[in-house]
Design an enzyme around this catalytic site. Structure first.
Site, PDB file in Angstrom:
ATOM      1  N   ASP A 150      -0.244  14.760  37.436  1.00 39.77           N
ATOM      2  CA  ASP A 150      -1.056  14.304  38.562  1.00 39.77           C
ATOM      3  C   ASP A 150      -1.706  15.513  39.227  1.00 39.77           C
ATOM      4  OD1 ASP A 150      -2.013  13.190  41.059  1.00 39.77           O
ATOM      5  OD2 ASP A 150      -0.667  11.503  40.702  1.00 39.77           O
ATOM      6  N   ASN A 187      -0.877   5.643  33.678  1.00 40.01           N
ATOM      7  CA  ASN A 187      -1.040   4.978  34.964  1.00 40.01           C
ATOM      8  C   ASN A 187      -2.164   5.561  35.817  1.00 40.01           C
ATOM      9  OD1 ASN A 187       0.106   3.403  37.422  1.00 40.01           O
ATOM     10  ND2 ASN A 187       0.144   5.537  38.104  1.00 40.01           N
ATOM     11  N   SER A 239      -5.612  -4.143  34.413  1.00 42.28           N
ATOM     12  CA  SER A 239      -5.978  -4.740  35.696  1.00 42.28           C
ATOM     13  C   SER A 239      -6.595  -6.111  35.461  1.00 42.28           C
ATOM     14  CB  SER A 239      -6.990  -3.855  36.430  1.00 42.28           C
ATOM     15  OG  SER A 239      -7.524  -4.521  37.560  1.00 42.28           O
ATOM     16  N   TYR A 257     -14.897   0.021  36.677  1.00 37.54           N
ATOM     17  CA  TYR A 257     -13.441  -0.167  36.601  1.00 37.54           C
ATOM     18  C   TYR A 257     -13.079  -1.336  35.686  1.00 37.54           C
ATOM     19  CZ  TYR A 257      -8.670  -0.944  38.398  1.00 37.54           C
ATOM     20  OH  TYR A 257      -7.318  -1.117  38.512  1.00 37.54           O
ATOM     21  N   LYS A 265     -11.018  -1.148  32.130  1.00 35.15           N
ATOM     22  CA  LYS A 265      -9.766  -1.872  31.938  1.00 35.15           C
ATOM     23  C   LYS A 265      -9.872  -2.864  30.792  1.00 35.15           C
ATOM     24  CE  LYS A 265      -7.188   0.066  35.047  1.00 35.15           C
ATOM     25  NZ  LYS A 265      -6.110   0.984  34.625  1.00 35.15           N
ATOM     26  N   THR A 303      -0.937  -0.363  47.104  1.00 35.61           N
ATOM     27  CA  THR A 303      -0.889   1.096  47.100  1.00 35.61           C
ATOM     28  C   THR A 303      -2.164   1.604  47.771  1.00 35.61           C
ATOM     29  OG1 THR A 303      -2.058   1.431  45.010  1.00 35.61           O
ATOM     30  CG2 THR A 303       0.313   1.008  44.887  1.00 35.61           C
TER      31      THR A 303
END
Length: 308
Positions: free
Chosen positions: A36, A99, A151, A163, A167, A197
């Site tokens: 990360d 992830n 997703s 996005y 996905k 989140t």
């Protein structure tokens, strides 16, 4: 312990769902690499304390083993360095949880190409890069678990085509990896999470869904589900199960995980067909007569044109 002597890489493992997964794997014996770079939700670099180091320290404080790789999955060579780091420190790469994610939402006519590239490179090419570098080690040891985070956006979204398209690619990538790697004892599955989140449910996301509700683009049920979704703790048990020996024969599947519910998606398939005798070419008039009744019965346009 469930993952004793296993080594795991969790991309985007410093916060949110990724951190919860990393902590859970470590709690069950895995040695974890948290990959990360500590970016904001749009992928921009941030200053200050490293969230990856904070996550690793929390794992160590709880008696687990964790190291960090402050690298971005959008950098193909950095993915290779992270896999090498795992091999050098732990001797294997057994579990890969892809992830990492960023968001740069815009309607398609306002979306700059950079926003398209950043999101697709992180979500789709980043997963390819990590698998590309990890797969040779998993093949050689004839054991591996790959979890690609998907997703619901793959089914169609508004204001986030970059996005959703990425996905959608993740689902196809997972199915391909299941077929390429399965005979070596390596499984690949997609998990489509719903958890609150910083990436998925900040004030801007809530406001966006409120506007979609008012515009009739989402149902009240969908809106309520989004704004009241549970936390990452609802996602990690499914991840752990898919990474275990109990799921050795579960491969190429796509799961939905949310508070109090785990689901599985249908495999893509042709739902119905028109077949013409002799395989002659369908005429325009024939299709006009047959398509609405034979293939589109019950179909509702999800975004009909506005009328005055």
């Amino acid at each position: 312990m469930l993952f004793e002597n296993r080594a795991a890489i969790v991309t985007g493992g410093a916060r949110g769902i990724g951190r919860a997964i990393a902590e859970d794997l470590a709690r069950q014996g895995a040695r974890v690499v948290i990959m990360d770079p500590g970016t904001s939700k749009d992928g921009a670099r941030t200053e200050g304390a490293s969230p990856a180091e904070e996550a690793a320290e929390a794992i160590r404080a709880a008696g687990g083993t964790a190291i960090i790789a402050s690298e971005s999955v959008s950098d193909h060579d950095a993915c290779g360095r992270t896999v090498a780091l795992c091999m050098e420190n732990f001797g294997s790469v057994d579990i890969l949880v892809n992830n990492a994610g960023v968001l740069r939402p815009k309607m398609i006519w306002n979306m700059p190409v950079e926003s398209w590239d950043v999101v697709v490179n992180t979500h789709l090419r980043g997963q390819y890069s990590m698998i590309h570098h990890a797969a040779p080690h998993m093949r050689a040891q004839r054991w591996g678990r790959i979890i690609n985070m998907g997703s619901e956006a793959w089914r169609g979204t508004v204001g986030g085509a970059n996005y959703g398209a990425a996905k959608g690619g993740v689902f196809s990538l997972t199915r391909a990896m299941a077929r390429e790697l399965g005979k070596y004892g390596v499984t690949a599955n997609t998990v489509c999470p719903a958890a609150a989140t910083r990436l998925t449910l900040d004030a801007a996301v809530k406001e966006g869904f409120r506007k979609r509700l008012e515009a009739g683009l989402v149902t009240q049920e969908r809106y309520d589900a989004v704004v009241n979704m549970g936390g990452p703790e609802h996602i990690v048990p499914l991840i752990a199960w898919l990474c275990s020996d109990a799921a050795a024969d579960v491969n190429g599947q796509a799961f939905r995980a949310e508070a109090g519910r785990v689901g599985i998606y249908n495999d893509p398939e042709i739902r119905a067909s028109l077949v013409k005798a002799g395989k002659d070419v369908f005429t325009f008039d024939e299709l006009s007569a047959l398509l609405p009744s034979a293939l589109l019965q019950g179909y509702v346009n999800p975004a009909p044109a506005e009328t005055d």
